[in-house]
Design a protein around this motif. Structure first.
Motif, short mmCIF file in Angstrom:
data_model
loop_
_atom_site.label_atom_id
_atom_site.label_comp_id
_atom_site.label_asym_id
_atom_site.label_seq_id
_atom_site.Cartn_x
_atom_site.Cartn_y
_atom_site.Cartn_z
N GLY A 15 -33.42 -58.80 39.20
CA GLY A 15 -33.18 -57.74 38.75
C GLY A 15 -31.60 -57.77 37.67
O GLY A 15 -31.01 -58.75 37.50
N ALA A 16 -31.78 -56.65 36.85
CA ALA A 16 -30.56 -56.89 35.85
C ALA A 16 -29.11 -56.91 36.55
O ALA A 16 -28.84 -56.27 37.64
CB ALA A 16 -30.44 -55.64 35.15
N VAL A 17 -28.14 -57.53 36.07
CA VAL A 17 -26.82 -57.38 36.52
C VAL A 17 -25.76 -57.04 35.61
O VAL A 17 -25.62 -57.07 34.65
CB VAL A 17 -26.51 -59.08 36.87
CG1 VAL A 17 -25.07 -59.22 37.40
CG2 VAL A 17 -27.63 -59.73 37.58
N VAL A 18 -24.99 -56.16 36.52
CA VAL A 18 -23.66 -55.52 36.03
C VAL A 18 -22.62 -55.97 36.59
O VAL A 18 -22.50 -55.91 38.06
CB VAL A 18 -24.02 -53.76 36.23
CG1 VAL A 18 -22.51 -53.30 35.65
CG2 VAL A 18 -25.05 -53.27 35.18
N SER A 19 -21.64 -56.47 35.96
CA SER A 19 -20.33 -56.85 36.57
C SER A 19 -19.17 -56.14 36.18
O SER A 19 -19.03 -55.69 34.94
CB SER A 19 -20.18 -58.46 35.88
OG SER A 19 -19.00 -58.86 36.39
N GLN A 20 -18.66 -55.72 37.16
CA GLN A 20 -17.35 -55.03 37.07
C GLN A 20 -16.05 -55.66 37.28
O GLN A 20 -16.25 -56.26 38.41
CB GLN A 20 -17.52 -53.71 37.68
CG GLN A 20 -16.42 -52.67 37.52
CD GLN A 20 -16.88 -51.40 38.56
OE1 GLN A 20 -18.27 -51.07 39.09
NE2 GLN A 20 -15.87 -50.44 38.79
N HIS A 21 -15.24 -55.51 36.70
CA HIS A 21 -13.90 -56.27 36.75
C HIS A 21 -12.79 -55.45 36.65
O HIS A 21 -12.60 -54.71 35.54
CB HIS A 21 -13.91 -57.65 36.12
CG HIS A 21 -12.57 -58.28 36.15
ND1 HIS A 21 -12.55 -59.23 37.11
CD2 HIS A 21 -11.53 -58.40 35.38
CE1 HIS A 21 -11.17 -59.88 36.85
NE2 HIS A 21 -10.56 -59.38 35.76
N PRO A 22 -11.53 -55.60 37.29
CA PRO A 22 -11.29 -56.34 38.54
C PRO A 22 -12.05 -55.57 39.75
O PRO A 22 -12.45 -54.34 39.74
CB PRO A 22 -9.75 -56.29 38.73
CG PRO A 22 -9.34 -55.06 37.98
CD PRO A 22 -10.33 -54.75 37.15
N SER A 23 -12.15 -56.22 41.02
CA SER A 23 -12.72 -55.49 42.05
C SER A 23 -11.78 -54.66 42.93
O SER A 23 -12.05 -53.80 43.40
CB SER A 23 -13.57 -56.76 42.93
OG SER A 23 -12.37 -57.86 43.28
N ARG A 24 -10.30 -55.29 42.83
CA ARG A 24 -9.41 -54.53 43.39
C ARG A 24 -8.12 -54.82 42.20
O ARG A 24 -8.08 -55.63 41.77
CB ARG A 24 -8.90 -55.36 44.78
CG ARG A 24 -10.00 -55.20 45.63
CD ARG A 24 -9.42 -55.79 46.95
NE ARG A 24 -10.59 -55.56 48.13
CZ ARG A 24 -10.42 -54.56 49.08
NH1 ARG A 24 -9.41 -53.62 48.71
NH2 ARG A 24 -11.28 -54.38 49.97
N VAL A 25 -7.58 -53.63 42.33
CA VAL A 25 -6.15 -53.52 41.58
C VAL A 25 -5.27 -52.65 42.07
O VAL A 25 -5.38 -51.62 42.53
CB VAL A 25 -6.58 -53.15 39.67
CG1 VAL A 25 -7.18 -51.81 39.81
CG2 VAL A 25 -5.33 -53.35 39.14
N ILE A 26 -4.15 -53.07 42.12
CA ILE A 26 -3.00 -52.27 42.59
C ILE A 26 -2.03 -51.95 41.39
O ILE A 26 -1.64 -53.17 40.75
CB ILE A 26 -2.27 -52.75 43.81
CG1 ILE A 26 -3.13 -53.14 45.01
CG2 ILE A 26 -0.90 -52.13 44.25
CD1 ILE A 26 -2.56 -53.86 46.09
#
Lengths: 116, 115
Positions: free
Chosen positions: A1-12
């Motif tokens: 399937g299609a891929v969606v990349s989200q960045h960053p995974s964690r941020v403070i």
């Protein structure tokens, strides 16, 4: 399937600063992208819908000046949380829909934002 | 306006037992229906979807769901659960043939698997 990349995974981040979250469709063109917010053990709350090249449509109660959404290309949308406060701490998830009239949305991995 | 109800907030099932997660929707038109799974700290993965045709749809990881128009339901089933199925499950609906319309999500059902 299609891929969606989200960045960053964690941020403070510190209170008062701004944070940008990126959402990329890796192998398809996403005419429409959606941004959600999810509180612990709750469902997803749609914040806004963005269409490439036009202004985002915000859901009722979502401050557009605080949550800036840009969808400048068919593969990238960004959410900027401006002047972040501890109450903005949450899990943010994007999704992308392929082309015009696409029926299926693909989700990113989510971003855990903590404002201290 | 459309709505989605997942009556069970939390379900606990023994490994190897069968599973059924309930989903009811309220809609004035033909819906597209989806089931997603979310592991802790992760995004959503599509398990299966119903657009039209055969009302029993097969998905990934051995899941299936049956669309029952008369009951406005789209329940998710699996004959034998595995420990790795422990996660949060969301049912979602959108209007058919409206590509840019948002998904409406249910409140989710958290699945716990016991040995």
């Amino acid at each position: 399937g299609a891929v969606v990349s989200q960045h960053p995974s964690r941020v403070i981040c510190k209170s008062g600063t701004s944070v940008k979250i990126e959402c990329r469709s890796l192998d398809f063109q996403a005419t429409t992208m959606f941004w959600y917010r999810q509180f612990p053990k709750q469902s997803l709350m749609l914040m806004a819908t963005s269409n490439e090249g036009s202004k985002a449509t915000y859901e009722q109660g979502v401050e557009k000046d605080k949550f800036l959404i840009n969808h400048a290309s068919l593969t990238l949308s960004t959410l900027t949380v401006t002047s972040a406060h501890p109450e903005d701490s949450s899990f943010y998830i994007c999704s992308a829909r392929e082309g015009r009239g696409g029926t299926e949305a693909f989700f990113g991995q989510g971003t855990r934002l903590t404002v201290v | 306006a459309q709505s989605v109800t997942q009556p069970d907030i939390h379900i606990t099932v023994s490994e190897g037992a069968s599973l059924e997660l309930r989903c009811n929707y309220s809609y004035g038109a033909t819906p597209y229906l989806f089931w997603y799974v979310q592991s802790p700290g992760q995004g959503l993965q599509l398990l299966l979807k119903y657009f039209s045709g055969d009302t029993l749809v097969q998905g990934i990881k051995g899941f299936e769901a049956e669309f029952k128009r008369s009951q406005s339901s789209f329940n998710l089933r699996k004959p034998s659960v595995h420990w790795s199925d422990a996660a949060e499950y969301f049912c979602a609906v959108k209007r058919a043939n409206f590509g840019n319309e948002k998904l409406t999500f249910g409140t989710g059902t958290r699945l716990t698997i016991i040995p």
